[in-house]
Design a protein around this motif. Structure first.
Motif, PDB file in Angstrom:
ATOM      1  N   LEU A 254     -19.107 -17.938  34.647  1.00  0.00           N
ATOM      2  CA  LEU A 254     -18.968 -19.387  34.711  1.00  0.00           C
ATOM      3  C   LEU A 254     -17.959 -19.824  33.656  1.00  0.00           C
ATOM      4  O   LEU A 254     -18.133 -19.507  32.475  1.00  0.00           O
ATOM      5  CB  LEU A 254     -20.324 -20.043  34.450  1.00  0.00           C
ATOM      6  CG  LEU A 254     -21.390 -19.671  35.487  1.00  0.00           C
ATOM      7  CD1 LEU A 254     -22.771 -20.060  35.006  1.00  0.00           C
ATOM      8  CD2 LEU A 254     -21.082 -20.328  36.823  1.00  0.00           C
ATOM      9  N   PRO A 255     -16.901 -20.524  34.063  1.00  0.00           N
ATOM     10  CA  PRO A 255     -15.889 -20.918  33.081  1.00  0.00           C
ATOM     11  C   PRO A 255     -16.300 -22.173  32.325  1.00  0.00           C
ATOM     12  O   PRO A 255     -16.749 -23.146  32.936  1.00  0.00           O
ATOM     13  CB  PRO A 255     -14.669 -21.209  33.959  1.00  0.00           C
ATOM     14  CG  PRO A 255     -15.227 -21.572  35.296  1.00  0.00           C
ATOM     15  CD  PRO A 255     -16.567 -20.938  35.428  1.00  0.00           C
ATOM     16  N   THR A 256     -16.158 -22.148  31.014  1.00  0.00           N
ATOM     17  CA  THR A 256     -16.399 -23.368  30.242  1.00  0.00           C
ATOM     18  C   THR A 256     -15.255 -23.567  29.253  1.00  0.00           C
ATOM     19  O   THR A 256     -14.726 -22.592  28.706  1.00  0.00           O
ATOM     20  CB  THR A 256     -17.764 -23.322  29.520  1.00  0.00           C
ATOM     21  OG1 THR A 256     -17.974 -24.548  28.865  1.00  0.00           O
ATOM     22  CG2 THR A 256     -17.859 -22.194  28.517  1.00  0.00           C
ATOM     23  N   GLY A 257     -14.864 -24.814  29.036  1.00  0.00           N
ATOM     24  CA  GLY A 257     -13.702 -25.084  28.188  1.00  0.00           C
ATOM     25  C   GLY A 257     -14.020 -24.936  26.712  1.00  0.00           C
ATOM     26  O   GLY A 257     -15.121 -25.271  26.259  1.00  0.00           O
ATOM     27  N   SER A 258     -13.062 -24.414  25.964  1.00  0.00           N
ATOM     28  CA  SER A 258     -13.157 -24.420  24.501  1.00  0.00           C
ATOM     29  C   SER A 258     -11.780 -24.853  23.982  1.00  0.00           C
ATOM     30  O   SER A 258     -10.762 -24.522  24.596  1.00  0.00           O
ATOM     31  CB  SER A 258     -13.537 -23.034  23.982  1.00  0.00           C
ATOM     32  OG  SER A 258     -13.794 -23.094  22.598  1.00  0.00           O
ATOM     33  N   TYR A 259     -11.756 -25.587  22.882  1.00  0.00           N
ATOM     34  CA  TYR A 259     -10.530 -26.284  22.480  1.00  0.00           C
ATOM     35  C   TYR A 259     -10.275 -26.096  20.986  1.00  0.00           C
ATOM     36  O   TYR A 259     -11.216 -25.985  20.198  1.00  0.00           O
ATOM     37  CB  TYR A 259     -10.659 -27.772  22.828  1.00  0.00           C
ATOM     38  CG  TYR A 259     -10.996 -27.955  24.285  1.00  0.00           C
ATOM     39  CD1 TYR A 259      -9.999 -27.999  25.247  1.00  0.00           C
ATOM     40  CD2 TYR A 259     -12.330 -27.984  24.713  1.00  0.00           C
ATOM     41  CE1 TYR A 259     -10.306 -28.105  26.593  1.00  0.00           C
ATOM     42  CE2 TYR A 259     -12.654 -28.083  26.058  1.00  0.00           C
ATOM     43  CZ  TYR A 259     -11.637 -28.150  26.996  1.00  0.00           C
ATOM     44  OH  TYR A 259     -11.944 -28.232  28.331  1.00  0.00           O
ATOM     45  N   ILE A 260      -8.987 -26.094  20.645  1.00  0.00           N
ATOM     46  CA  ILE A 260      -8.608 -25.822  19.248  1.00  0.00           C
ATOM     47  C   ILE A 260      -7.539 -26.824  18.821  1.00  0.00           C
ATOM     48  O   ILE A 260      -6.652 -27.164  19.608  1.00  0.00           O
ATOM     49  CB  ILE A 260      -8.042 -24.385  19.106  1.00  0.00           C
ATOM     50  CG1 ILE A 260      -9.079 -23.355  19.573  1.00  0.00           C
ATOM     51  CG2 ILE A 260      -7.631 -24.109  17.663  1.00  0.00           C
ATOM     52  CD1 ILE A 260      -8.637 -21.903  19.474  1.00  0.00           C
ATOM     53  N   VAL A 346     -21.288 -15.279  31.055  1.00  0.00           N
ATOM     54  CA  VAL A 346     -22.202 -14.672  32.035  1.00  0.00           C
ATOM     55  C   VAL A 346     -23.627 -15.002  31.579  1.00  0.00           C
ATOM     56  O   VAL A 346     -23.874 -15.196  30.394  1.00  0.00           O
ATOM     57  CB  VAL A 346     -22.001 -13.136  32.161  1.00  0.00           C
ATOM     58  CG1 VAL A 346     -20.755 -12.823  32.945  1.00  0.00           C
ATOM     59  CG2 VAL A 346     -21.942 -12.462  30.812  1.00  0.00           C
ATOM     60  N   MET A 347     -24.544 -15.067  32.532  1.00  0.00           N
ATOM     61  CA  MET A 347     -25.864 -15.625  32.234  1.00  0.00           C
ATOM     62  C   MET A 347     -26.580 -14.871  31.108  1.00  0.00           C
ATOM     63  O   MET A 347     -27.175 -15.483  30.239  1.00  0.00           O
ATOM     64  CB  MET A 347     -26.747 -15.635  33.491  1.00  0.00           C
ATOM     65  CG  MET A 347     -26.280 -16.604  34.551  1.00  0.00           C
ATOM     66  SD  MET A 347     -26.285 -18.305  33.973  1.00  0.00           S
ATOM     67  CE  MET A 347     -28.001 -18.692  34.190  1.00  0.00           C
TER      68      MET A 347
END
Ligand SMILES: Cc1cc2nc3c(=O)[nH]c(=O)nc-3n(C[C@H](O)[C@H](O)[C@H](O)COP(=O)(O)OP(=O)(O)OC[C@H]3O[C@@H](n4cnc5c(N)ncnc54)[C@H](O)[C@@H]3O)c2cc1C
Length: 427
Positions: A254-260, A346-347
């Protein structure tokens, strides 16, 4: 409609890359012992390992080398892999031994390659986990004591709350622990350097070559829009969200955003005041903040912006207040870069290292913990292709949950799950 390749996202890393790659696009049919899909750490490290072992290798990248998470991440080289508790739960003593045996293997591979191929990627040692809540410090202490009992005390230091001000210029945490074996680096330059080393050993790298179909079995092949590779083995090497019709990849990642954000370079005095030991730092929350100084003394501060699983309109406005709440000393620092990428969760958090069909392997799903883990996974898959399957067989035995949902619904579930963890972090 044809999908065209994209250049690097406008990050601090792209702006300070050692070189700009220009490998050709694949045209026509080529043959190789191994065809690897994905030009991030997973794919490039596998390609380099197989080339070092004398195999002919083709690597296909849809955009450019290091385009994905490998060229955008926080650069934290952290010991261990995600999902260790699940590995131990599922595999018992063999799982516990596996976790111990591979903990720093990625570091060793990276350090070896930096030395062997002269890769300039700003590697520095020293990584710290800080307790964001008093109860987290109890967990950190227990983890530290367990690791010391396992004989790893030489790398580790427990930091009591009263000692923290001499290590980080903030008073928001409740202690932590330092791992001197881990550290931080410039991920894009590492990836580009490993790709250059692979090419020097004969790996044929193709950029702008998106894979659209593939098959394992007795005669594996891979097709791009303008070319075809016939190979002895095919490797889906990385956090690639295309599934190529492989049902076992559905609902897995499952893709989730992370930001810098990256500030302007800080003065030596400010850098020494906020992070005198130049450590990479993660807090202990599930939805965590992570940060470090770059080689030119910028604060690279990362985390999550929202719980909708949509990219925020203004990453700087979203992340900056958290950075300033921890380090008010840099409240006036200009933000020079802001970017994001996708973390593949992943779960059960255990990286997926599997054989999908005869001669078709996959490695992906590091759940935000991929600098070390990609290199470990690449070696394990390379070993398996070469007939050494001890570690591969253990990963292959891990049961993964595949959500029987559409991508849209899966993303909503993930967003809800993240919100749940964020609320729990705040308790
Ligand atoms: C913002 C952010 C911060 C992070 N911070 C850290 C950190 O500090 N420490 C840490 O350990 N981990 C961190 N991670 C996680 C880590 O970066 C990843 O786990 C790791 O880089 C994954 O590498 P990969 O090679 O598997 O995937 P990627 O680097 O994503 O590479 C996959 C490649 O495949 C290509 N591709 C996609 N589809 C196709 C196709 N159909 N055909 C051909 N090529 C294709 C893509 O263009 C991409 O280049 C972070 C991730 C993000 C996004």
């Amino acid at each position: 409609m044809a999908v065209t390749a994209q250049d690097h996202t406008k990050s601090y890393y792209a702006a300070t890359a050692n070189d700009r790659t220009s490998y050709p696009a694949l045209e026509g049919t080529v043959r190789a012992d191994v065809c690897i899909i994905g030009g991030g750490f997973s794919g490039v490290a596998t390609a380099l390992t197989m080339a070092e072992r004398g195999r002919s290798v083709v690597l296909l990248e849809a955009n450019c080398i290091g385009w994905g998470a490998s060229g955008r991440n926080g650069g934290q080289m952290i010991g261990g892999i995600s999902g260790e508790a699940a590995i131990e739960r599922q595999l018992g003593k063999a799982g516990a031994k596996l976790v111990r045996d591979i903990r720093y293997r990625g570091h060793e591979i990276i350090e070896g390659r930096i030395a062997k191929y002269g890769i300039a990627c700003d590697l520095k040692h020293g990584w710290m986990e800080v307790a964001a809540r008093p109860r987290h410090m109890m967990a950190i202490r227990a983890h530290f004591e367990e690791r010391v009992a396992e004989g790893e005390g030489q790398h580790l230091e427990l930091v009591e709350p009263q000692d923290l001000p001499s290590i980080l210029g903030t008073s928001v945490y409740y202690g932590g622990f330092i791992d001197r074996r881990s550290g931080h680096l410039h991920g894009l330059n590492l990836c580009l350097g490993e790709a250059r080393a692979a090419a020097s050993l004969g790996v044929r790298i193709f950029e702008d070559s998106r894979v659209v179909a593939l098959e394992g079995g007795a005669k594996p092949w891979v097709r791009t829009e303008r070319g075809r590779v016939e190979a002895g083995t095919v490797v889906i090497g990385g956090e690639i969200f295309d599934r190529f019709g492989q049902s076992r990849l559905k609902g897995l990642m499952l893709p989730t955003g992370s930001y810098i954000i990256a500030t302007e370079p800080l003065s030596e005095a400010i850098a020494a005041a906020i992070n005198p030991q130049d450590l990479a730092v993660c807090d202990s929350n599930v939805v965590l903040d992570y940060y470090r100084l770059s080689a030119d003394r910028r604060m690279l501060f990362g985390g999550r912006c929202n719980y909708s699983n949509r990219d925020p309109k203004d990453i700087g406005a979203s992340i900056r207040p958290r950075m300033v709440s921890i380090f008010p000393q840099i409240k006036d620092a200009k933000i020079d870069f802001a970017w994001g990428g996708r973390i593949a969760i992943v779960m059960n958090r255990v990286p997926v290292i599997e054989r999908l069909a005869p001669n078709l392997y996959v490695l992906q799903g590091y759940s935000g913990h991929g600098v070390n883990a990609t290199h470990i996974a690449a070696e394990i898959v390379s070993d398996a292709i070469c007939g050494v399957t001890e570690k591969f067989d253990l990963f292959d035995r891990i049961r993964h949950t595949r959500l029987p949902l559409s991508d849209w619904f899966g993303n909503q579930m993930l967003a809800l799950g993240m919100l749940y963890y964020r609320l729990r972090d705040l308790l």
